[in-house]
Motif scaffolding. Structure first.
Motif, PDB file in Angstrom:
ATOM      1  N   GLY A   1      14.819 -25.590  -9.985  1.00 17.01           N
ATOM      2  CA  GLY A   1      14.035 -26.144 -12.002  1.00 17.01           C
ATOM      3  C   GLY A   1      12.836 -25.466 -11.880  1.00 17.01           C
ATOM      4  O   GLY A   1      12.049 -25.145 -12.221  1.00 17.01           O
ATOM      5  N   VAL A   2      12.434 -25.859 -10.343  1.00 22.56           N
ATOM      6  CA  VAL A   2      10.071 -26.284 -10.402  1.00 22.56           C
ATOM      7  C   VAL A   2      10.471 -24.377 -10.617  1.00 22.56           C
ATOM      8  O   VAL A   2       9.816 -24.262 -11.279  1.00 22.56           O
ATOM      9  CB  VAL A   2      10.009 -26.909  -9.524  1.00 22.56           C
ATOM     10  CG1 VAL A   2       8.701 -26.350  -9.432  1.00 22.56           C
ATOM     11  CG2 VAL A   2      10.478 -28.176  -9.794  1.00 22.56           C
TER      12      VAL A   2
ATOM     13  N   MET B   1      12.045 -22.372 -11.324  1.00 24.00           N
ATOM     14  CA  MET B   1      12.535 -21.486 -12.502  1.00 24.00           C
ATOM     15  C   MET B   1      11.535 -21.885 -13.379  1.00 24.00           C
ATOM     16  O   MET B   1      10.903 -20.522 -14.762  1.00 24.00           O
ATOM     17  CB  MET B   1      14.027 -21.615 -13.214  1.00 24.00           C
ATOM     18  CG  MET B   1      15.478 -21.361 -12.826  1.00 24.00           C
ATOM     19  SD  MET B   1      16.404 -22.447 -12.884  1.00 24.00           S
ATOM     20  CE  MET B   1      16.477 -21.675 -14.188  1.00 24.00           C
ATOM     21  N   LEU B   2      10.658 -22.612 -13.786  1.00 24.49           N
ATOM     22  CA  LEU B   2       9.667 -23.235 -14.682  1.00 24.49           C
ATOM     23  C   LEU B   2       8.602 -22.119 -14.510  1.00 24.49           C
ATOM     24  O   LEU B   2       7.725 -21.879 -15.357  1.00 24.49           O
ATOM     25  CB  LEU B   2       9.153 -25.117 -14.890  1.00 24.49           C
ATOM     26  CG  LEU B   2       8.509 -25.514 -15.327  1.00 24.49           C
ATOM     27  CD1 LEU B   2       8.725 -25.019 -16.856  1.00 24.49           C
ATOM     28  CD2 LEU B   2       8.086 -26.176 -15.209  1.00 24.49           C
TER      29      LEU B   2
ATOM     30  N   GLN C   1       7.739 -19.414 -12.808  1.00 22.70           N
ATOM     31  CA  GLN C   1       8.290 -18.247 -12.419  1.00 22.70           C
ATOM     32  C   GLN C   1       7.480 -16.757 -13.536  1.00 22.70           C
ATOM     33  O   GLN C   1       7.925 -17.771 -15.405  1.00 22.70           O
ATOM     34  CB  GLN C   1       9.772 -17.359 -11.976  1.00 22.70           C
ATOM     35  CG  GLN C   1      10.711 -17.520 -12.396  1.00 22.70           C
ATOM     36  CD  GLN C   1      10.753 -17.442 -14.066  1.00 22.70           C
ATOM     37  OE1 GLN C   1      10.794 -15.746 -14.533  1.00 22.70           O
ATOM     38  NE2 GLN C   1      11.234 -17.823 -15.354  1.00 22.70           N
TER      39      GLN C   1
ATOM     40  N   LEU D   1      15.478 -18.049 -17.938  1.00 24.69           N
ATOM     41  CA  LEU D   1      15.149 -19.114 -16.479  1.00 24.69           C
ATOM     42  C   LEU D   1      14.552 -20.110 -17.125  1.00 24.69           C
ATOM     43  O   LEU D   1      14.840 -21.488 -16.862  1.00 24.69           O
ATOM     44  CB  LEU D   1      14.901 -18.047 -15.052  1.00 24.69           C
ATOM     45  CG  LEU D   1      15.462 -16.905 -15.035  1.00 24.69           C
ATOM     46  CD1 LEU D   1      14.316 -16.304 -13.530  1.00 24.69           C
ATOM     47  CD2 LEU D   1      17.577 -17.663 -14.074  1.00 24.69           C
ATOM     48  N   TYR D   2      13.447 -19.213 -17.420  1.00 25.77           N
ATOM     49  CA  TYR D   2      12.389 -20.737 -17.889  1.00 25.77           C
ATOM     50  C   TYR D   2      13.230 -21.268 -19.346  1.00 25.77           C
ATOM     51  O   TYR D   2      12.686 -22.970 -19.109  1.00 25.77           O
ATOM     52  CB  TYR D   2      11.133 -20.165 -19.040  1.00 25.77           C
ATOM     53  CG  TYR D   2      10.422 -21.219 -18.807  1.00 25.77           C
ATOM     54  CD1 TYR D   2       8.885 -21.575 -18.352  1.00 25.77           C
ATOM     55  CD2 TYR D   2      10.452 -21.239 -20.565  1.00 25.77           C
ATOM     56  CE1 TYR D   2       8.160 -22.520 -19.105  1.00 25.77           C
ATOM     57  CE2 TYR D   2       9.349 -22.031 -21.170  1.00 25.77           C
ATOM     58  CZ  TYR D   2       8.253 -22.817 -20.449  1.00 25.77           C
ATOM     59  OH  TYR D   2       7.474 -23.782 -21.282  1.00 25.77           O
TER      60      TYR D   2
ATOM     61  N   TYR E   1      16.547 -22.512 -19.177  1.00 27.85           N
ATOM     62  CA  TYR E   1      17.056 -23.411 -18.264  1.00 27.85           C
ATOM     63  C   TYR E   1      16.411 -24.672 -16.828  1.00 27.85           C
ATOM     64  O   TYR E   1      16.972 -25.201 -16.775  1.00 27.85           O
ATOM     65  CB  TYR E   1      18.153 -22.753 -17.816  1.00 27.85           C
ATOM     66  CG  TYR E   1      19.078 -22.144 -19.261  1.00 27.85           C
ATOM     67  CD1 TYR E   1      20.308 -23.226 -20.007  1.00 27.85           C
ATOM     68  CD2 TYR E   1      19.334 -20.742 -19.697  1.00 27.85           C
ATOM     69  CE1 TYR E   1      20.944 -22.711 -20.811  1.00 27.85           C
ATOM     70  CE2 TYR E   1      20.761 -20.611 -20.717  1.00 27.85           C
ATOM     71  CZ  TYR E   1      20.830 -21.497 -20.994  1.00 27.85           C
ATOM     72  OH  TYR E   1      21.261 -20.976 -22.099  1.00 27.85           O
ATOM     73  N   SER E   2      15.132 -24.157 -17.322  1.00 27.33           N
ATOM     74  CA  SER E   2      14.437 -24.367 -15.472  1.00 27.33           C
ATOM     75  C   SER E   2      14.542 -26.781 -15.652  1.00 27.33           C
ATOM     76  O   SER E   2      14.746 -27.009 -15.244  1.00 27.33           O
ATOM     77  CB  SER E   2      13.380 -24.303 -16.004  1.00 27.33           C
ATOM     78  OG  SER E   2      12.132 -24.919 -17.262  1.00 27.33           O
TER      79      SER E   2
ATOM     80  N   THR F   1      18.100 -27.865 -15.429  1.00 28.10           N
ATOM     81  CA  THR F   1      18.249 -27.382 -13.821  1.00 28.10           C
ATOM     82  C   THR F   1      17.303 -28.949 -13.465  1.00 28.10           C
ATOM     83  O   THR F   1      18.486 -28.950 -12.174  1.00 28.10           O
ATOM     84  CB  THR F   1      18.093 -26.526 -13.589  1.00 28.10           C
ATOM     85  OG1 THR F   1      18.726 -25.302 -14.508  1.00 28.10           O
ATOM     86  CG2 THR F   1      18.595 -26.298 -11.801  1.00 28.10           C
ATOM     87  N   THR F   2      16.153 -28.769 -13.595  1.00 32.23           N
ATOM     88  CA  THR F   2      15.520 -29.722 -12.931  1.00 32.23           C
ATOM     89  C   THR F   2      16.216 -30.968 -13.242  1.00 32.23           C
ATOM     90  O   THR F   2      16.635 -32.445 -11.894  1.00 32.23           O
ATOM     91  CB  THR F   2      13.950 -29.904 -13.524  1.00 32.23           C
ATOM     92  OG1 THR F   2      13.688 -28.884 -12.965  1.00 32.23           O
ATOM     93  CG2 THR F   2      13.219 -31.225 -12.474  1.00 32.23           C
TER      94      THR F   2
END
Length: 75
Positions: A40-41, A43-44, A46, A52-53, A55-56, A59-60
């Motif tokens: 999650g981090v 994804m946040l 990148q 991806l951002y 759902y980051s 996910t985290t």
């Protein structure tokens, strides 16, 4: 009157086996939760894919909730 300690009263026995399946025990589930948090981090942070951002945070958060719940599981 004798004063037996619990160690003297019972012979050395292995600890009782857990009824939990091996994959549901604390260590493997904590590892999965930690990987979810790290994913999650990543994804946040990148800069490439907006999906991806998006759902980051979810996910985290799922990893943190899972880690909190799993910390109550038996060893």
């Amino acid at each position: 009157m004798t004063t037996d300690t619990p160690d003297m009263a019972a012979p050395n026995r292995p600890p009782p086996r857990s009824r939990w399946p091996r994959w549901l025990r604390r260590r493997p589930m904590e590892t999965i939760a930690t990987v979810l948090i790290a994913a999650g981090v990543v994804m946040l942070l990148q800069p490439f894919a907006l999906i991806l951002y998006t759902y980051s945070f979810a996910t985290t958060l799922a990893g943190v909730v899972m880690f909190t719940a799993v910390s109550k599981f038996p060893e």
